[in-house]
Design a protein around this motif. Structure first.
Motif, PDB file in Angstrom:
ATOM      1  N   GLY A 235       0.785  -1.217   0.000  1.00 50.00           N
ATOM      2  CA  GLY A 235       0.000   0.000   0.000  1.00 50.00           C
ATOM      3  C   GLY A 235       0.819   1.270   0.000  1.00 50.00           C
ATOM      4  N   SER A 236       1.959   1.265   0.689  1.00 52.35           N
ATOM      5  CA  SER A 236       2.779   2.474   0.731  1.00 52.35           C
ATOM      6  C   SER A 236       3.306   2.832  -0.647  1.00 52.35           C
ATOM      7  N   VAL A 237       3.763   1.827  -1.377  1.00 53.43           N
ATOM      8  CA  VAL A 237       4.279   2.059  -2.728  1.00 53.43           C
ATOM      9  C   VAL A 237       3.157   2.540  -3.650  1.00 53.43           C
ATOM     10  N   ILE A 238       1.996   1.913  -3.536  1.00 52.59           N
ATOM     11  CA  ILE A 238       0.868   2.308  -4.382  1.00 52.59           C
ATOM     12  C   ILE A 238       0.392   3.714  -4.022  1.00 52.59           C
ATOM     13  N   ASP A 239       0.331   4.024  -2.728  1.00 54.95           N
ATOM     14  CA  ASP A 239      -0.081   5.364  -2.299  1.00 54.95           C
ATOM     15  C   ASP A 239       0.866   6.434  -2.843  1.00 54.95           C
ATOM     16  N   CYS A 240       2.153   6.163  -2.769  1.00 51.35           N
ATOM     17  CA  CYS A 240       3.143   7.087  -3.318  1.00 51.35           C
ATOM     18  C   CYS A 240       2.929   7.246  -4.816  1.00 51.35           C
ATOM     19  N   ALA A 241       2.720   6.129  -5.513  1.00 50.96           N
ATOM     20  CA  ALA A 241       2.530   6.163  -6.966  1.00 50.96           C
ATOM     21  C   ALA A 241       1.311   6.989  -7.350  1.00 50.96           C
ATOM     22  N   LYS A 242       0.267   6.931  -6.540  1.00 48.48           N
ATOM     23  CA  LYS A 242      -0.943   7.706  -6.839  1.00 48.48           C
ATOM     24  C   LYS A 242      -0.662   9.204  -6.826  1.00 48.48           C
ATOM     25  N   LEU A 243       0.109   9.642  -5.840  1.00 49.26           N
ATOM     26  CA  LEU A 243       0.402  11.071  -5.794  1.00 49.26           C
ATOM     27  C   LEU A 243       1.387  11.466  -6.892  1.00 49.26           C
TER      28      LEU A 243
ATOM     29  N   THR B 212      -3.501  -2.683   2.799  1.00 48.09           N
ATOM     30  CA  THR B 212      -4.203  -1.398   2.710  1.00 48.09           C
ATOM     31  C   THR B 212      -5.340  -1.372   1.706  1.00 48.09           C
ATOM     32  N   GLY B 213      -5.355  -2.292   0.746  1.00 52.34           N
ATOM     33  CA  GLY B 213      -6.395  -2.264  -0.274  1.00 52.34           C
ATOM     34  C   GLY B 213      -6.226  -1.160  -1.294  1.00 52.34           C
ATOM     35  N   SER B 214      -5.051  -0.549  -1.358  1.00 42.78           N
ATOM     36  CA  SER B 214      -4.834   0.590  -2.254  1.00 42.78           C
ATOM     37  C   SER B 214      -4.939   0.227  -3.724  1.00 42.78           C
TER      38      SER B 214
ATOM     39  N   MET C 120      -5.599 -11.881   0.680  1.00 42.69           N
ATOM     40  CA  MET C 120      -5.375 -10.892  -0.378  1.00 42.69           C
ATOM     41  C   MET C 120      -6.691 -10.407  -0.972  1.00 42.69           C
ATOM     42  N   TRP C 121      -7.628 -11.290  -1.214  1.00 42.09           N
ATOM     43  CA  TRP C 121      -8.907 -10.902  -1.813  1.00 42.09           C
ATOM     44  C   TRP C 121      -9.746 -10.118  -0.809  1.00 42.09           C
ATOM     45  N   SER C 122      -9.686 -10.495   0.457  1.00 40.65           N
ATOM     46  CA  SER C 122     -10.383  -9.721   1.495  1.00 40.65           C
ATOM     47  C   SER C 122      -9.821  -8.309   1.584  1.00 40.65           C
ATOM     48  N   ASN C 123      -8.516  -8.194   1.408  1.00 40.43           N
ATOM     49  CA  ASN C 123      -7.836  -6.910   1.436  1.00 40.43           C
ATOM     50  C   ASN C 123      -8.494  -5.899   0.498  1.00 40.43           C
ATOM     51  N   SER C 124      -8.835  -6.326  -0.711  1.00 36.81           N
ATOM     52  CA  SER C 124      -9.437  -5.414  -1.685  1.00 36.81           C
ATOM     53  C   SER C 124     -10.844  -5.013  -1.295  1.00 36.81           C
TER      54      SER C 124
ATOM     55  N   ALA D 281     -12.290  -4.965   1.624  1.00 37.63           N
ATOM     56  CA  ALA D 281     -12.463  -4.280   2.907  1.00 37.63           C
ATOM     57  C   ALA D 281     -12.553  -2.774   2.744  1.00 37.63           C
ATOM     58  N   ILE D 282     -12.003  -2.240   1.623  1.00 41.00           N
ATOM     59  CA  ILE D 282     -11.876  -0.785   1.549  1.00 41.00           C
ATOM     60  C   ILE D 282     -12.208  -0.221   0.170  1.00 41.00           C
TER      61      ILE D 282
END
Length: 390
Positions: free
Chosen positions: A98-106, A142-144, A245-249, A251-252
């Motif tokens: 999630g941290s990498v994906i969150d950074c990539a989004k910004l 994180t479900g990012s 992993m599938w629950s991760n998506s 959940a959020i």
């Protein structure tokens, strides 16, 4: 149930052999890629080489942004934006959690503006467009990979803030549970706690008539209780990793909160912990959640907390709802501590009383007033919950 509009357009490619589809999916949107990743675990696991091979064999140009932090810093975002603009890149590919994906989004949003990307986070710059994103997930937490939100840390200002835009919802996500086999036990536990917290932030609401959403939330929580300890003790158990992993998506990604009014009380408090002490997000959530539930337990909330205990932990009902609710909270605490081996006090993370009041003030300030969730939280409430967590 409140009115709502629900739409999630992320294409999920789930399972053993989905990396072969990577280049085909990227080429729908671009052919000049910024690969984003963290401290190098994808190189140790061999995933990095597989991704590079796939890109090179399909004539996709790429540059790299690495060393993205567990609580991603705005400085890393700025590095990414600079690389994108310098090389005229047109697609962002985070490979990580999630941290990498969150950074990539910004990075994707920041590449389309001329101002400091931090202004996007604090709401001074409105996102009107972003570069397309595809994700390869390596940690379930994180479900990012299937939502439009991102959380970024500014160390200089001691702020860890969330922002969101439909423009940064990933176009696709490759989800191979095998990529999570090498996640350390500590971070497996933190991920399970994070998924459960996302679910509970949506679940604990009052008088909304969202029966279906609540039963689905209970199903995700039971999935974590069943498979979390299995993944902890048997890291290469595919069934456990796949279900987590599938629950991760789910959940959020907005489904559980549809038709509800939710405030995400615990996340607001944990973001301050991470901003001040740079702790693992899921661990902070695990420590705070049982204390938050104890603090808000009253005549208005007791029925929902008792139902949580009955339907999630299979606690037998008694004639005393408060006893049932307290058993539910104790069961959650015990699961985190005994089954997932999470340190359940702030002192175990070397956090003392020094900044508790400052963090309580910041929590309320960053929410622009009291947290109006399951129960309204004022500064003093947040401070008490922090103290209970010591």
């Amino acid at each position: 149930m409140q009115d709502f509009i629900y739409q999630v357009d992320t294409k999920i490619l789930f399972g053993h052999d989905q990396l072969r589809n990577l280049s085909k999916e990227i080429k729908k949107y671009g052919n000049r890629v910024l690969i984003c990743y963290g401290g190098g675990s994808i190189k140790k696991s061999g995933l990095y080489d597989k991704v590079i091979k796939e890109l090179e064999e399909n004539d996709i140009f790429y540059k790299e942004l690495w060393d993205i932090e567990p609580n991603p810093r705005v400085e890393s975002v700025k590095r990414g934006v600079e690389i994108v603009k310098k090389h005229s890149l047109n697609f962002i590919l985070p490979v990580g959690g999630g941290s990498v994906i969150d950074c990539a989004k910004l990075v994707a949003a920041g590449a389309k503006v001329e101002t400091d990307p931090w202004k996007i986070v604090i709401g001074e710059e409105i996102v009107k467009e972003a570069l397309p994103i595809g994700a390869i997930l390596t940690i379930a937490a994180t479900g990012s990979e299937m939502d439009k939100a991102s959380v970024i840390t500014n160390v200089k200002t001691k702020q860890k803030l969330g922002w969101a835009s439909k423009h940064v919802l990933p176009k696709f996500a490759i989800m191979n549970p095998e990529y999570t086999y090498t996640v350390p036990k500590y971070h497996t536990s933190a991920g399970v706690a994070d998924i459960m917290s996302h679910t509970m932030e949506n679940y604990f609401s009052l008088n909304d008539g969202c029966y279906m959403q609540d039963r689905m939330a209970e199903g995700i929580l039971k999935t974590m209780i069943k498979y979390g300890p299995i993944a902890y003790n048997d890291p290469e158990n595919y069934e456990a990793r796949a279900n987590i992993m599938w629950s991760n998506s789910w959940a959020i990604n907005g489904l559980l909160g549809s038709g509800k009014s939710t405030a995400w009380s615990v996340h607001a408090m944990e973001h301050e912990l991470s901003a001040y002490y740079d702790i693992t997000h899921g661990i902070g959530l695990a420590i705070l959640t049982p204390r938050w539930l104890k603090h808000v337990l009253n005549n208005e909330t007791v029925e929902k907390i008792a139902t949580f205990g009955k339907n999630v932990f299979e606690i037998e009902e008694t004639s005393d709802k408060f006893e049932d609710a307290n058993k539910a909270i104790d069961a959650l605490y015990k699961f985190f501590k005994d089954e997932m081996h999470i340190p359940m006090t702030l002192q175990e993370l070397d956090i003392d009383e020094t900044h508790l009041r400052d963090m309580a003030k910041a929590t309320i300030r960053h929410k622009n007033g009291p947290i109006k969730g399951f129960q309204t939280l004022q500064e003093e409430d947040v401070y008490e919950i922090y103290k209970m967590s010591l």
